[in-house]
Design an enzyme around this catalytic site. Structure first.
Site, PDB file in Angstrom:
ATOM      1  N   SER A 158      45.615  45.207  39.975  1.00  0.00           N
ATOM      2  CA  SER A 158      45.076  45.141  38.616  1.00  0.00           C
ATOM      3  C   SER A 158      44.422  43.779  38.414  1.00  0.00           C
ATOM      4  O   SER A 158      44.483  42.920  39.290  1.00  0.00           O
ATOM      5  CB  SER A 158      46.183  45.345  37.589  1.00  0.00           C
ATOM      6  OG  SER A 158      47.025  44.209  37.598  1.00  0.00           O
ATOM      7  N   LYS A 159      43.846  43.611  37.242  1.00  0.00           N
ATOM      8  CA  LYS A 159      43.127  42.387  36.902  1.00  0.00           C
ATOM      9  C   LYS A 159      43.947  41.135  37.176  1.00  0.00           C
ATOM     10  O   LYS A 159      43.406  40.093  37.505  1.00  0.00           O
ATOM     11  CB  LYS A 159      42.785  42.404  35.415  1.00  0.00           C
ATOM     12  CG  LYS A 159      41.456  43.022  35.136  1.00  0.00           C
ATOM     13  CD  LYS A 159      41.062  42.717  33.710  1.00  0.00           C
ATOM     14  CE  LYS A 159      40.002  43.701  33.270  1.00  0.00           C
ATOM     15  NZ  LYS A 159      39.906  43.845  31.851  1.00  0.00           N
ATOM     16  N   ARG A 160      45.236  41.280  37.008  1.00  0.00           N
ATOM     17  CA  ARG A 160      46.066  40.093  37.156  1.00  0.00           C
ATOM     18  C   ARG A 160      46.070  39.583  38.596  1.00  0.00           C
ATOM     19  O   ARG A 160      46.424  38.427  38.836  1.00  0.00           O
ATOM     20  CB  ARG A 160      47.419  40.517  36.557  1.00  0.00           C
ATOM     21  CG  ARG A 160      48.659  40.288  37.142  1.00  0.00           C
ATOM     22  CD  ARG A 160      49.718  40.963  36.240  1.00  0.00           C
ATOM     23  NE  ARG A 160      50.210  42.167  36.873  1.00  0.00           N
ATOM     24  CZ  ARG A 160      50.952  42.141  37.941  1.00  0.00           C
ATOM     25  NH1 ARG A 160      51.311  41.001  38.482  1.00  0.00           N
ATOM     26  NH2 ARG A 160      51.367  43.265  38.495  1.00  0.00           N
ATOM     27  N   GLY A 196      43.359  39.105  40.209  1.00  0.00           N
ATOM     28  CA  GLY A 196      42.035  38.503  40.431  1.00  0.00           C
ATOM     29  C   GLY A 196      40.968  39.549  40.221  1.00  0.00           C
ATOM     30  O   GLY A 196      41.150  40.466  39.414  1.00  0.00           O
TER      31      GLY A 196
END
Ligand code: GLU
Length: 469
Positions: free
Chosen positions: A237-239, A241
């Protein structure tokens, strides 16, 4: 039989790497078999779907070079067709109106959870023979006997007992079709015969097979691609990167490096790491895709990107680099050296095109200040004399070319009885603003006479001002 695969994203965000890998596998499979690849935009969720996201998906596919043979088809353009099929299922007794209210269903669910049962619809309206009424939904009459068998091309045989499945809603109370219904109708109408998609859809597959059988057709083949995890084992996920394909472009990756990375994520061919697109097409097979999740490794992607930067045709790299130069307000066609030559000079040291663009600014733009550390180390009292010496010789040179330029640096060191570094480094800082650049002869050739001479003059003045204070 012509193989037909599809990519069917919901336009509720950008094209992320998981979706891109699914698209790549579908595209490769179609290409490998001389088949066709369909793009379908699943935009029935009117609240969450946006045109912006459609554009982002199309942009991502185009950047990766995943060209489709048919589509993009939009599900919102096909509502009449879904309605017809829903009506057909009603008419033939394979679907029914359900009046159960939300409160009723919530209570049922709570009860089932309390009894440690799997929450599912209890079939209350299944045989009630209800007519259409405001607020009613339509459910599919799932078979109650037997098993659904999926011969998944990646996961192998999966058997699901029909008694585990409940009667799913195929039309909401406003008449709009649900995901499982529209997908089935589309795959059927579009002639998709190999469905390659994320394994988050695996629970939908037996339901879709049942609907297709009710419509009197044999289902396509299925291949469920396992998900991608971040380094910490959680779903990517976005977390972790960048996850959007276009963000990889922005961060300086070449599309073929990302494709190569994605194809290797869960698929292998011996221990080969680098594949041209043609090799991918020739060698890829769904049977060799690993059935379990794979972990995204940024370091590996970076390594691959560097391989591609170093080994691709420099003109091709320059084409992608020019976009990054443009982002920095530089037009390489107008302002400085041939970008292909810059690529050749920089490719060993730059792992991304962003690094390369940053490290190549000084070829095109004048800089306002020197890198502080580099200036401190290389601009000493008396360095102006070294630079003046160089300036004189460079001004006199007839042909501005590498070997002669290099000779001047050597001669200057000898004449002034200095180590080569004591000449080349101040010169480098003077013309580049930093202590890192390609070899000095290449750097000067690329910069050209005018920039070199003006910048040396400027550095002489800078040093004189500094030491006269
Ligand atoms: N639209 C679905 C998604 O984005 C994919 C459906 C499918 O591939 O069957 O997850």
């Amino acid at each position: 039989m012509t193989i037909k695969t599809r990519f069917a994203p919901s336009p509720t965000g950008y094209l992320h790497v998981g979706g891109a890998r699914t698209a790549l596998f579908s595209w490769l499979y179609a290409r490998k078999h001389g088949g066709r690849f369909v793009l379908r935009i699943e935009d029935t969720d009117l609240e969450r779907s946006t045109q912006e996201s459609v554009n982002a998906i199309l942009e991502g596919m185009a950047w990766l070079g995943l060209e489709y043979d048919e589509g993009p088809f939009y599900q919102t353009h096909r509502f009449d067709r879904y309605k017809d099929i829903i009506q057909q299922l009603l008419d033939q007794g394979d679907a029914y109106y359900c009046y159960c209210s939300k409160d009723e269903l919530d209570a049922l669910r709570e009860q089932q959870i309390a009894n440690k049962e799997k929450p599912r619809y209890n079939g209350k309206c299944r045989d009630a023979g209800h007519a259409l009424k405001e607020g009613a939904v339509i459910r599919f009459k799932n078979p109650t006997q037997g098993d659904v068998v999926i011969d998944d091309l990646i996961k192998g045989k999966i058997v699901v007992a029909n008694k585990e499945l409940d009667d799913l809603i195929i039309a909401r109370s406003d008449g709009s079709p649900t995901y499982n219904l529209s997908v089935v109708v589309d795959d059927l109408d579009m002639g998709v015969n190999v469905v390659i998609r994320g394994d988050d859809h695996i629970n939908n597959t037996p339901r879709q097979i049942n609907i297709l059988r009710a419509l009197g057709v044999e289902p396509p083949k299925y291949a469920h691609v396992p998900m991608i995890l971040g380094a910490d084992g959680a779903r990517l996920s976005k977390r972790h990167g960048a996850v959007s394909v276009m963000q990889y472009r922005d961060e300086g990756f070449l599309p073929e490096a990302l494709l190569n990375y994605l194809v290797r994520l869960g698929w292998s061919h011996g221990d080969q790491e680098i594949f041209t697109v043609d090799e991918m097409i020739a060698l890829f097979d769904l049977e060799d895709v690993n059935g379990s999740a794979s972990t995204f490794n940024n370091e590996k992607l970076l390594w691959l990107n560097h391989q591609y930067i170093m080994n691709s045709d420099p003109a091709h790299v320059a084409h992608h680099l020019s976009w990054h130069m443009g982002e920095r307000g530089i037009d390489p066609g107008q302002q400085g050296p041939d970008l292909t030559e810059v690529v050749k000079a920089q490719r060993e040291r730059c792992k991304t095109l962003v690094e390369m663009a940053e490290a190549s600014r000084y070829f095109y733009l004048d800089f306002e200040s020197y890198d502080e550390k580099a200036a401190k180390k290389n601009f000493k009292a008396g360095t102006d004399e070294v630079l003046r010496h160089l300036l004189e010789k460079f001004s006199a040179i007839e042909q501005w070319e590498g070997e002669a330029l290099h000779q001047i640096v050597l001669d200057t060191a000898e004449e002034l009885d200095l180590k080569l570094g004591k000449v080349a480094q101040p010169l480098r800082v003077a013309v580049c603003g930093t202590a890192v650049s390609p070899s000095i002869d290449i750097t000067l050739s690329l910069l050209g006479r005018d920039k070199t001479l003006t910048r040396i003059e400027k550095a002489i003045k800078f040093i004189q001002d500094k030491y006269s204070e």
